[in-house]
Design a protein around this motif. Structure first.
Motif, PDB file in Angstrom:
ATOM      1  N   HIS A 244       0.762  -1.243   0.034  1.00  0.00           N
ATOM      2  CA  HIS A 244       0.053  -0.025   0.024  1.00  0.00           C
ATOM      3  C   HIS A 244       0.797   1.299   0.156  1.00  0.00           C
ATOM      4  CE1 HIS A 244      -3.050   2.642   0.952  1.00  0.00           C
ATOM      5  NE2 HIS A 244      -2.541   3.064   1.930  1.00  0.00           N
ATOM      6  N   TYR A 245       1.872   1.261   0.918  1.00  0.00           N
ATOM      7  CA  TYR A 245       2.435   2.552   1.129  1.00  0.00           C
ATOM      8  C   TYR A 245       3.608   2.881  -0.089  1.00  0.00           C
ATOM      9  CZ  TYR A 245       0.217   3.847   5.310  1.00  0.00           C
ATOM     10  OH  TYR A 245      -0.835   4.065   6.143  1.00  0.00           O
ATOM     11  N   PHE A 246       4.120   1.650  -0.261  1.00  0.00           N
ATOM     12  CA  PHE A 246       5.297   1.825  -1.340  1.00  0.00           C
ATOM     13  C   PHE A 246       4.487   1.960  -2.895  1.00  0.00           C
ATOM     14  CE2 PHE A 246       8.299  -1.434   1.182  1.00  0.00           C
ATOM     15  CZ  PHE A 246       8.364  -0.358   2.046  1.00  0.00           C
ATOM     16  N   GLY A 247       3.480   1.520  -2.973  1.00  0.00           N
ATOM     17  CA  GLY A 247       2.932   1.752  -4.363  1.00  0.00           C
ATOM     18  C   GLY A 247       2.469   3.111  -4.236  1.00  0.00           C
ATOM     19  N   LEU A 248       2.043   3.748  -3.016  1.00  0.00           N
ATOM     20  CA  LEU A 248       1.439   5.389  -3.077  1.00  0.00           C
ATOM     21  C   LEU A 248       2.652   6.140  -3.382  1.00  0.00           C
ATOM     22  CD1 LEU A 248      -0.653   7.401  -2.219  1.00  0.00           C
ATOM     23  CD2 LEU A 248       0.267   7.084   0.051  1.00  0.00           C
ATOM     24  N   VAL A 249       3.830   6.030  -2.697  1.00  0.00           N
ATOM     25  CA  VAL A 249       4.960   6.921  -3.088  1.00  0.00           C
ATOM     26  C   VAL A 249       5.487   6.759  -4.486  1.00  0.00           C
ATOM     27  CG1 VAL A 249       6.952   5.284  -2.256  1.00  0.00           C
ATOM     28  CG2 VAL A 249       7.257   7.735  -2.242  1.00  0.00           C
ATOM     29  N   VAL A 302      14.291   5.294  -3.350  1.00  0.00           N
ATOM     30  CA  VAL A 302      14.322   6.217  -4.590  1.00  0.00           C
ATOM     31  C   VAL A 302      13.255   6.908  -4.822  1.00  0.00           C
ATOM     32  CG1 VAL A 302      14.794   5.845  -7.047  1.00  0.00           C
ATOM     33  CG2 VAL A 302      15.947   4.421  -5.454  1.00  0.00           C
ATOM     34  N   SER A 303      11.886   6.282  -4.715  1.00  0.00           N
ATOM     35  CA  SER A 303      10.456   7.176  -5.004  1.00  0.00           C
ATOM     36  C   SER A 303      10.666   8.230  -4.065  1.00  0.00           C
ATOM     37  CB  SER A 303       9.493   6.232  -5.136  1.00  0.00           C
ATOM     38  OG  SER A 303       9.495   5.168  -6.045  1.00  0.00           O
ATOM     39  N   LEU A 304      10.961   8.101  -2.843  1.00  0.00           N
ATOM     40  CA  LEU A 304      10.627   9.302  -1.796  1.00  0.00           C
ATOM     41  C   LEU A 304      11.747  10.137  -2.006  1.00  0.00           C
ATOM     42  CD1 LEU A 304       9.615   9.970   0.729  1.00  0.00           C
ATOM     43  CD2 LEU A 304      10.922   8.639   2.164  1.00  0.00           C
ATOM     44  N   CYS A 305      12.969   9.776  -2.443  1.00  0.00           N
ATOM     45  CA  CYS A 305      14.146  10.920  -2.836  1.00  0.00           C
ATOM     46  C   CYS A 305      13.517  11.607  -4.125  1.00  0.00           C
ATOM     47  CB  CYS A 305      15.243  10.024  -3.109  1.00  0.00           C
ATOM     48  SG  CYS A 305      16.222   9.354  -1.893  1.00  0.00           S
ATOM     49  N   MET A 306      13.014  10.952  -4.879  1.00  0.00           N
ATOM     50  CA  MET A 306      12.573  11.839  -5.930  1.00  0.00           C
ATOM     51  C   MET A 306      11.685  12.781  -5.658  1.00  0.00           C
ATOM     52  SD  MET A 306      10.959  10.298  -9.618  1.00  0.00           S
ATOM     53  CE  MET A 306      12.328   9.292  -9.869  1.00  0.00           C
ATOM     54  N   GLN A 310      11.703  16.919  -5.851  1.00  0.00           N
ATOM     55  CA  GLN A 310      10.843  17.482  -6.703  1.00  0.00           C
ATOM     56  C   GLN A 310       9.976  18.575  -6.224  1.00  0.00           C
ATOM     57  OE1 GLN A 310       9.192  14.303  -8.898  1.00  0.00           O
ATOM     58  NE2 GLN A 310      10.644  14.518 -10.628  1.00  0.00           N
ATOM     59  N   THR A 311       9.402  18.047  -4.941  1.00  0.00           N
ATOM     60  CA  THR A 311       8.470  18.925  -4.322  1.00  0.00           C
ATOM     61  C   THR A 311       8.744  19.625  -2.730  1.00  0.00           C
ATOM     62  OG1 THR A 311       7.512  17.148  -2.963  1.00  0.00           O
ATOM     63  CG2 THR A 311       6.687  17.188  -5.239  1.00  0.00           C
ATOM     64  N   GLY A 312       9.803  18.996  -2.142  1.00  0.00           N
ATOM     65  CA  GLY A 312      10.298  19.619  -0.968  1.00  0.00           C
ATOM     66  C   GLY A 312       9.493  18.913   0.172  1.00  0.00           C
ATOM     67  N   MET A 313       8.934  17.811  -0.176  1.00  0.00           N
ATOM     68  CA  MET A 313       8.041  16.851   0.825  1.00  0.00           C
ATOM     69  C   MET A 313       8.729  15.842   1.261  1.00  0.00           C
ATOM     70  SD  MET A 313       4.465  17.070  -1.442  1.00  0.00           S
ATOM     71  CE  MET A 313       3.576  15.653  -0.644  1.00  0.00           C
ATOM     72  N   PHE A 341      23.010   9.352  -6.654  1.00  0.00           N
ATOM     73  CA  PHE A 341      22.660  10.583  -7.393  1.00  0.00           C
ATOM     74  C   PHE A 341      21.543  11.320  -6.545  1.00  0.00           C
ATOM     75  CE2 PHE A 341      20.128  12.853 -11.028  1.00  0.00           C
ATOM     76  CZ  PHE A 341      21.330  13.839 -10.975  1.00  0.00           C
ATOM     77  N   TYR A 342      20.462  10.802  -6.160  1.00  0.00           N
ATOM     78  CA  TYR A 342      19.579  11.432  -5.336  1.00  0.00           C
ATOM     79  C   TYR A 342      19.938  11.855  -4.160  1.00  0.00           C
ATOM     80  CZ  TYR A 342      15.418  11.024  -8.495  1.00  0.00           C
ATOM     81  OH  TYR A 342      14.758  11.214  -9.588  1.00  0.00           O
TER      82      TYR A 342
END
Length: 749
Positions: A244-249, A302-306, A310-313, A341-342
């Motif tokens: 659920h949570y990994f899919g969300l991010v 990786v998704s959370l870093c992105m 991108q948003t500062g969130m 890289f991130y």
């Protein structure tokens, strides 16, 4: 017979009877009816008032409870929790470790009392280390064998209550909810393969879970720690939570990440950030080896870093080292490259992520080359151009632009041109940089959806327009950039534009308007950009100081100081905080203390060797400090020191092509020289430019100096006229130390 005697005794006078821990007699199904009958009997005695305490939210039946019903007791407020802790532990309430300890405890009274007793003889640092090791197990007092002397015993009593034992899935659900510091909504529970409705009902009845604002279901912090330490969920139980949570991010890293369609998605993710970080952290420590599945915690990092970039969130700083270690162990060069890289990007923009951005990006590029990821090679190469000399950076950006054009990659073309524009600024070619940013916007407008990179370039154009002295044009450019950032749902860009607008309006002598724009960022519940938040706080302090709103300025100053000390900012922000405090003290009429802080602000800049701070930015910040230090020295009649500050600021700003600050420096120089003829020649040169630029505050100072020169020459009428012009341009400003002089000259008959 017994009831009759008891009734007779309790009816003899007005009494209050307290039944504490009533759940021990009432909760078991076999005892419930008898317990409720006893309550009904006691409730029928008119001279007797009952106070009943029990764990949970369900009320026993058979008695007419006082209305309105009392709500369940919540945890203590932060102030009350801190006061309770300090009163028992006898430690200074200014100790910053107290807030961290209370955060572990969720302000639960029993936990506070037990930990405060330990704090009587153990330092806070030791307690924090012990908590990280054994958590709630440390919260005992004395023998620690009952619910009043041990938090674990108290929680265990609730877990072993008849209602919990009757529904085994309740403990499973409690373990899953313990992963979620921000709580969950009811619809989430349906996806977790547990008997959600019945299990949740039991948790709410026993107060092991509670509903808070927004109807989210929460588990208190010490219960979460206890469950994850003593009864961690099994991999099978937690897998749906991971998915659920990994899919969300992962949704936030899709191909339309810059589209307005994502505004609602970002809002949904924002409410779950604390949960995302907690679940990812748990997965990194407990997931079986393997990083390639869609439910991989490493991929989620990786998704959370992105998302952060991108948003500062959110924040991935604490997750990156472990995620990289897991990726290296699994031998995934591709994931290692993305993480490196991130990490480089995040460490470049905030000190919350430690590390050498150049070294991290260099290793990332090598891995991208190894796995033949052309996009990754280009992205990391563009980033690494930041660390080249200006001329070499421009050449590298032009080389990469040719590659991007051959691939018809519009976004990469935009990134290459933005790097070229940045190199032109470093080389002192501000107009060339503006022209290059206009090319970026033109290229991106050929796409089908708004792109945040267009907002970034529009923002840079506004900044450069301001630096070239066209303040009214800069306001228009910032408004255009603000529109582009809002159209692409780019919260960081929106905050940057607000901070730029606020600063420009300050330069135009419009502190009231500056406060309004700064407040849009300062008063938001979510901080999209630490940098923009800090800049808006800085403007908020200065504008309110000039307006004479000293309480509002002081409140913002406290927040700016907290930000500067948080570890999430670099040396520039720490220096700006000291400088803003000096500005506030100057406005309050304490130039001696203000001078000390300006000197400290400059020393902070000089002592910094932060690789993220470009020499040009440091030089510009130092020039601004000299301008403010010079103003303070002038108020103390220290002309020689003022001349030195003005000359340094003028030379530095000329090197940077910061025309606005050059003119302000010349005004300060004119004020500090003791030769009226020299001052008049300087004024003759700068006043027309000040009028054209619209620098009201600096123009007011120039007119006041002209009035003082006229007064010394006995030209009373001219002096009075110039002083009136000065007052007109001071406008809403109430706290400039020159104002009394201007008013006196304007009133001179």
């Amino acid at each position: 017979m017994v009831r009759h005697l008891l009734h007779e005794i309790l009816s003899s006078e007005l009494l209050i009877l307290v039944l504490d821990n009533f759940e021990s007699a009432w909760e078991a199904a076999g005892q419930r009816e008898d317990a409720e009958q006893a309550l009904q009997f006691l409730g029928g005695i008119t001279t007797l008032s009952l106070i009943v305490t029990l764990r949970g939210t369900e009320r026993p039946q058979g008695i007419n409870w006082t209305r309105p019903f009392l709500p369940p007791l919540p945890p203590l407020g932060h102030a009350a929790a801190k006061e309770t802790f300090v009163s028992i532990a006898d430690v200074p309430d200014a100790n910053p470790a107290i807030s961290m300890l209370l955060a572990f405890l969720g302000n639960v009274p029993l936990a506070i009392v037990l930990l405060a007793n330990l704090a009587q003889y153990e330092p806070a640092g030791v307690l924090i280390a012990r908590w990280n090791e054994i958590q709630t197990l440390m919260l005992v007092r004395g023998h620690g064998r009952d619910h009043l002397t041990s938090l674990d015993v108290s929680i265990t009593l609730s877990l072993l209550s008849p209602r919990m034992l009757a529904v085994p899935s309740a403990q499973t659900l409690l373990g899953l909810l313990s992963l979620l510091p921000a709580g969950a909504v009811d619809s989430d529970l349906l996806q977790w393969n547990v008997d959600g409705a019945q299990a949740l009902s039991v948790l709410l009845q026993t107060s092991l879970a509670i509903r808070r604002s927004g109807q989210r279901i929460h588990v208190l912090a010490p219960i979460r720690s206890f469950m994850l330490h003593r009864y961690p969920p099994s991999h099978a139980d937690i897998l749906p939570v991971y998915q659920h949570y990994f899919g969300l991010v992962a949704l936030t890293s899709g191909p339309v990440v810059n589209s307005t369609e994502n505004a609602e998605m970002y809002a949904a993710v924002s409410a779950e950030l604390a949960n995302l970080e907690s679940v990812i952290q748990y997965g990194l420590h407990h997931q079986p080896d393997g990083v390639d599945s869609e439910s991989s915690a490493v991929k989620a990092v990786v998704s959370l870093c992105m998302l952060c970039h991108q948003t500062g969130m959110g924040s991935a700083a604490d997750l990156l080292p472990l995620a990289l270690s897991r990726a290296r162990t699994a031998g995934s060069d591709s994931l290692c490259a993305d993480l490196l890289f991130y990490w480089a990007l995040l460490s470049f923009t905030t000190s919350a992520s430690s590390g050498d951005p150049k070294q991290l990006a260099t290793e990332a590029r090598e891995l991208y080359q190894r796995v033949a990821n052309e996009t990754g090679v280009s992205e990391s190469s563009v980033f690494l151009a930041y660390f080249l000399p200006a001329e070499a950076a421009q050449a590298e950006a032009e080389r990469l632009l040719i590659v991007a054009e051959a691939r018809q990659d519009r976004r990469m073309m935009a990134r290459c041109l933005q790097q070229t524009a940045f190199a032109l600024v470093r080389a002192g070619d501000l107009r060339g940089s503006i022209a290059t940013h206009k090319r970026v916007i033109f290229i991106l407008q050929q796409g089908t959806t708004p792109d945040r990179l267009a907002g970034v370039s529009a923002y840079r154009i506004a900044l450069l327009t301001s630096a070239l002295g066209d303040l009214h044009g800069a306001v228009q450019r910032f408004e255009e950039a603000l529109h582009l950032c809002e159209a692409s749902a780019y919260a960081i860009g929106t905050a940057m534009c607000r901070s730029g607008l606020a600063k420009t309006l300050m330069n135009l002598g419009q502190p009231l308007a500056a406060v309004e724009h700064a407040a849009c960022v300062v008063n938001t519940t979510e901080v999209p950009s630490i940098q923009s938040y800090g800049r808006c706080l800085d403007v908020f302090v200065r504008a309110n100081s000039l307006l004479g709103n000293m309480d509002a300025a002081a409140s913002a100053m406290e927040r700016l100081e907290s930000l500067a000390l948080s570890g999430n900012t670099g040396s520039l922000t720490r220096s700006e905080e000291l400088s803003a405090r000096g500005f506030w003290l100057q406005a309050c009429g304490d130039p001696e203390q203000a001078r000390i802080l300006f000197v400290a602000a400059r020393a902070t800049l000089r002592a910094s060797h932060d690789p993220r701070e470009f020499p040009e930015n440091v030089l510009e910040a130092e020039a601004c400090i000299f301008l403010e230090l010079g103003d303070t020295e002038l108020s103390l009649d220290q002309q020689d020191s003022t001349v030195t500050a003005a000359v340094f600021a003028a030379v530095a700003c000329r090197l940077l092509d910061e025309q606005l600050k050059v003119i302000e420096s010349l005004v300060l120089l004119a004020e500090s020289v003791q030769d009226d003829e020299c001052a008049e020649r300087l004024l003759a040169a700068v006043i027309p430019v000040l009028r054209r630029m619209g620098l009201s505050h600096a123009l007011a100072r120039a007119y006041l100096l002209s009035a003082e020169i006229a007064s010394r020459r006995g030209k009373v009428e001219l002096s009075r006229h110039r002083a009136a012009d000065a007052l007109n341009h001071f406008g809403d400003i109430e706290a400039d130390w020159r104002l009394p002089r201007a008013r006196a000259l304007a009133a001179n008959q």
